[in-house]
Design an enzyme around this catalytic site. Structure first.
Site, short mmCIF file in Angstrom:
data_model
loop_
_atom_site.label_atom_id
_atom_site.label_comp_id
_atom_site.label_asym_id
_atom_site.label_seq_id
_atom_site.Cartn_x
_atom_site.Cartn_y
_atom_site.Cartn_z
CB SER A 65 -0.94 0.02 1.20
OG SER A 65 -2.01 -0.84 0.92
CE LYS A 120 -3.98 0.71 -1.15
NZ LYS A 120 -4.47 0.03 0.04
CE1 TYR A 142 -4.37 -1.14 -4.83
CE2 TYR A 142 -5.06 -3.44 -4.76
CZ TYR A 142 -4.69 -2.28 -4.10
OH TYR A 142 -4.65 -2.26 -2.73
CE1 TYR A 152 -4.50 1.54 4.37
CE2 TYR A 152 -3.21 0.36 6.02
CZ TYR A 152 -3.43 0.74 4.72
OH TYR A 152 -2.57 0.32 3.75
CB VAL A 160 -0.19 -5.99 3.99
CG1 VAL A 160 -1.46 -5.40 4.53
CG2 VAL A 160 -0.22 -6.17 2.50
N1 GLN Z 1 -2.09 -5.40 -2.09
C1 GLN Z 1 -2.66 -5.24 -0.81
C2 GLN Z 1 -4.17 -5.34 -0.85
O1 GLN Z 1 -4.76 -4.76 -1.69
C3 GLN Z 1 -2.25 -3.93 -0.22
C4 GLN Z 1 -2.86 -3.66 1.12
C5 GLN Z 1 -1.95 -2.98 2.08
O2 GLN Z 1 -0.75 -2.91 1.93
N2 GLN Z 1 -2.54 -2.50 3.15
O3 GLN Z 1 -4.78 -6.00 -0.06
#
Ligand code: GLN
Length: 515
Positions: free
Chosen positions: A73, A76, A198, A250, A268
């Protein structure tokens, strides 16, 4: 033969701090390595690296730096930045909002009312943002994304195909989110195409050092401090950091802003980046995650760094240096010009008519107010003000009308404000000149340095209080500053008569003597 003993380099205090934090938190075994993407479960919970890179490129690192992991993420904010620059803020806001969600990163929800994803830092918003990156000529969307990430990291990045396949096979929750977006007319393109792009962006391989370079690039107004390349525009950096501050962590974003106080983003795979704008970027890599999906050690290290180095953006200590470096008068502050005793007496008796204000640092809005007060307070018996800008690094354009207003107010009181040390601020001088011209006022008298401004002010006093009448009228071409001998090392000056301004004294500006 003399033998030189190996000398141990003294460890920098920053390096020592990172090493201490690494030691302290390495033993913390809380959290779980992500397993919902099967390939991520292969990570060792012991991998742990910390990197801190300043906005001017000093690097401090400890622990696991070389091991590559997927950006997840942390992609993002980077894709959001790309979308902002590709189609502009207004267009992007039609597809994704900037409200903190208070929900998990993979929540299947849209904003009630607008039917938009809440922000670009949660999956729904990120999938929408990714869909805004369209092919550019022959360059496919993902190539554009990867090339932007590579510029951020300062090296060519690649995708971990195994992690990509793993998420592509199992990522049905993200497909559900994409269908929800499609249903709400947020996605124009095909769900499969968008989720594939994505998943690929999330599978970009980085190491902890790369993440710190990315963070430092955001800290240094969008210029990669290692390569020197401008990756983002300044206004884009502001938008991205704002949304990272409010939504980057988050449903722990509020807690994070409260305790760490830095714009940040987690992934993650165990990465976290945090940014202190203008100063530094931090990256931590440690795979075990808390319930929010944020690296446990990453959060702890950032909390400690923020505390120990006073990084919190809301810190009351975070104040620029005072803009007024010194405030005196011509009674104490003399030019280098040697004067006969009777003139020295005049200066001693009447020097307080000249207010001398030396400014410094960055002149932002509030500084403009402070300067105004310093110049305009108790004007009784004050006829001149010298404002010296030589130690000023930058002047925010919002301050131009404020300074211009203070000059007008001083003049209305019968006095004259002069500037010195303006060489580094041609735009400011120009804009003040334009404002004054619009009110049919002459340009502000400007001197190359403070010494010349003081000398001129002294001449005014001497002239006014009965010294040598001619003194004030010495042509600048015969002035000590323009002759050989002492003073000749000063920047040369020449007289330029302001055009079309009757009755105005000559302006003194940088130039060649004797023209
Ligand atoms: N690729 C992961 C997902 O979409 C990214 C989520 C994350 O890093 N929080 O679930």
């Amino acid at each position: 033969m003399t033998q030189t003993l190996p000398r141990s380099e003294p460890t920098s205090p920053v390096q020592a701090l990172l090493e201490r934090l690494h030691d302290t938190h390495a033993g913390n075994t809380a959290g779980e390595v992500a397993s919902y993407i099967p390939e991520l479960a292969l990570a060792s919970p012991d991998w742990f690296g910390i990197s801190l890179i300043t906005a001017d490129g000093s690097i401090y690192e400890v622990g696991e730096m070389r091991h590559e992991f997927t950006i997840q993420s942390i992609s993002k904010p980077l894709t959001y930045a790309l979308a902002l620059e590709a189609i502009g803020e207004v267009e992007v806001r039609k597809y994704v909002d900037v409200e903190p969600s208070g929900e998990a990163f993979n929540s299947i929800t849209l904003q009630p009312g607008t039917n938009l994803p809440l922000n670009p830092m949660v999956n729904a918003g990120a999938i929408a943002t990714t869909s805004l990156i369209r092919p550019k000529g022959a360059t496919a969307p993902f190539e554009r994304i990867l090339s932007e990430y590579s510029a951020f990291a300062g090296r060519q990045l690649e995708v971990d195909e195994a992690v990509f396949e793993s998420e592509n096979k199992t990522g049905n929750r993200n497909r559900a989110i994409a269908y929800l977006l499609k249903n709400a007319n947020v996605l124009d393109a095909e769900v499969e195409d968008i989720v594939e792009t994505y998943f690929r962006q999330c599978s970009t391989l980085v190491n902890c050092h790369d993440l710190a370079v990315i963070a430092a690039t955001l800290a240094s107004t969008g210029v990669n401090p290692i390569t020197g390349e401008r990756v983002l525009r300044e206004d884009t950096v502001r938008s991205v950091l704002s949304v990272m501050a409010s939504c980057g962590m988050y449903d722990a974003a509020g807690d994070w802003l409260y305790s760490v106080g830095l714009p940040a983003k987690s992934g993650v795979a165990g990465g976290i980046i945090a940014i202190l704008p203008g100063q530094l970027g931090i990256a931590v890599y440690s795979p075990p995650l808390d319930v929010h999906g944020n690296s446990v050690r990453g959060v702890k290290v950032c909390e400690d760094l923020s505390e120990e180095l006073h990084l919190h953006v809301m810190s009351p200590q975070r104040r620029p240096p005072p803009p007024v470096r010194s405030a005196s008068t011509c009674a104490e502050h003399h030019s280098k010009h040697l004067r006969p005793v009777e003139e020295q007496e005049i200066l001693r008796d009447h020097g307080s008519e000249v207010r001398v204000i030396e400014l410094q640092g960055e002149i932002l809005f509030a500084a403009g107010e402070l300067i105004t007060r310093a110049v305009l307070k108790d004007l009784d018996g004050v006829n001149y003000a010298v404002l010296d800008f030589a130690a000023v690094r930058e002047i925010d354009p919002v301050v131009v009308p404020i300074i211009s207003h203070l000059v007008d107010a001083f003049e209305e009181n019968g006095g004259e404000v002069v500037f010195s040390g303006m060489t580094g601020h041609p735009e400011f001088t120009e804009e003040i000149g334009n404002l004054r011209a619009a009110s049919e006022l002459p340009r502000v008298r400007t001197f190359v340095d403070l010494d010349l401004a003081l000398e001129w002010s002294e001449d005014q006093l001497i002239q006014r209080w009965g010294g040598n009448e001619e003194k004030g009228e010495i042509p600048i071409s015969r002035h000590a500053a323009t002759q050989d001998g002492p003073g000749a090392d000063r920047e040369a000056v020449s007289i330029v008569r302001a055009p079309g301004v009757p009755g105005r004294h000559p302006d003194i500006r940088p130039g060649r003597p004797g023209r």
